[in-house]
Design an enzyme around this catalytic site. Structure first.
Site, PDB file in Angstrom:
ATOM      1  N   ARG A  49      12.478  -7.315   6.343  1.00 52.66           N
ATOM      2  CA  ARG A  49      12.857  -5.903   6.320  1.00 52.66           C
ATOM      3  C   ARG A  49      13.877  -5.595   7.414  1.00 52.66           C
ATOM      4  NH1 ARG A  49       7.402  -2.336   5.422  1.00 52.66           N
ATOM      5  NH2 ARG A  49       7.110  -2.864   7.604  1.00 52.66           N
ATOM      6  N   ARG A  98      -9.395   0.924   8.995  1.00 49.61           N
ATOM      7  CA  ARG A  98      -8.979  -0.448   9.269  1.00 49.61           C
ATOM      8  C   ARG A  98     -10.115  -1.281   9.850  1.00 49.61           C
ATOM      9  NH1 ARG A  98      -2.933  -1.432  10.391  1.00 49.61           N
ATOM     10  NH2 ARG A  98      -1.916   0.362   9.449  1.00 49.61           N
ATOM     11  N   ARG A 144      -0.215  -9.188  13.397  1.00 47.51           N
ATOM     12  CA  ARG A 144      -0.811  -8.096  12.619  1.00 47.51           C
ATOM     13  C   ARG A 144      -1.759  -8.637  11.552  1.00 47.51           C
ATOM     14  NH1 ARG A 144       4.159  -4.782  10.476  1.00 47.51           N
ATOM     15  NH2 ARG A 144       2.556  -3.407   9.596  1.00 47.51           N
ATOM     16  N   LYS A 152       0.823  -1.214   0.000  1.00 47.39           N
ATOM     17  CA  LYS A 152       0.000   0.000   0.000  1.00 47.39           C
ATOM     18  C   LYS A 152       0.858   1.266   0.000  1.00 47.39           C
ATOM     19  CE  LYS A 152      -2.349  -0.866   3.740  1.00 47.39           C
ATOM     20  NZ  LYS A 152      -1.714  -2.141   4.117  1.00 47.39           N
ATOM     21  N   ARG A 164      12.859  -3.860  13.203  1.00 45.91           N
ATOM     22  CA  ARG A 164      11.909  -3.109  14.012  1.00 45.91           C
ATOM     23  C   ARG A 164      10.959  -4.085  14.703  1.00 45.91           C
ATOM     24  NH1 ARG A 164       9.885   1.689  10.030  1.00 45.91           N
ATOM     25  NH2 ARG A 164       8.823  -0.097   9.125  1.00 45.91           N
TER      26      ARG A 164
END
Length: 207
Positions: free
Chosen positions: A122, A88, A164, A13, A153
């Site tokens: 990542r 959301r 998530r 996104k 992170r």
């Protein structure tokens, strides 16, 4: 044009929003960016949402809705915007309907395991704020830009990514039906290169 980008975390996104905002000359509104900025600066909002975000949860609706409402009232949104990461949930979507008209909701459809691979791979450099993926790094611990130490992170750990996704499937997935019933939903295959996915979005918008 007022656009919403839907899709699981890691579906692309943010990348698509950046390309669209450049071409359409309208701002990208990312709740994730707003939250990360406040976390980094340790603002009252950042301290309030720190534990929620690090655990993979969602920021309470009343906080998120007010932030978005204030942002969309700014002058640069007068000719349109791209919402990335909001709404959301159905509650947020209904709240948005109360003060904005949405022209198109674009749903980026990406396989769940592909998302896990994208996000858990990542790496972030605290020194230059660069974000990289292990698939393109010669050394997964050294920043290729500034030589700083790369870190994972908290919200990119595999366990947090899967949490998530669970939260997304529970709370956000129903938005697909919500906008489909309104006749302004477009589902795009999110697998492929950035240019391939973007070309599909542009073709859909032209239709």
């Amino acid at each position: 044009m007022n656009i919403i980008l839907l899709g699981a975390p890691g579906s692309g996104k943010g990348t698509m929003a950046q390309k669209l905002t450049s071409e359409l000359k309208i701002p990208q509104i990312s709740t994730g960016d707003i939250f990360r900025k406040n976390l980094k600066e340790e603002t009252p909002l950042g301290l309030q949402i720190k534990d929620i975000v690090s655990g993979g949860g969602l920021v309470p609706d009343e906080i998120t809705i007010q932030i978005v409402k204030n942002r969309l009232a700014e002058a640069d949104c007068a000719n349109g915007y791209i919402l990335d990461g909001f709404p959301r949930s159905i509650v947020q979507a209904e709240a948005l309907d109360a003060f904005q008209d949405i022209d198109c909701a674009i749903n980026l459809d990406v396989d769940k395991e592909t998302v896990v691979k994208r996000l858990s791979g990542r790496r972030f450099c605290p020194d230059c704020n660069g974000t990289f993926h292990i698939s393109s790094l010669a050394n997964a611990t050294v920043c290729p830009v500034c030589g700083g130490k790369l870190v994972i992170r908290p919200d990119d750990s595999e366990a947090t990514v899967r949490e998530r996704l669970r939260v997304y499937e529970q709370n956000t997935l129903p938005l697909i039906d919500y906008y489909a019933k309104r006749g302004n939903l477009v589902t795009i295959d999110g697998d492929g290169t950035v240019d391939e996915v973007y070309a599909r979005i542009i073709k859909a918008l032209h239709r």
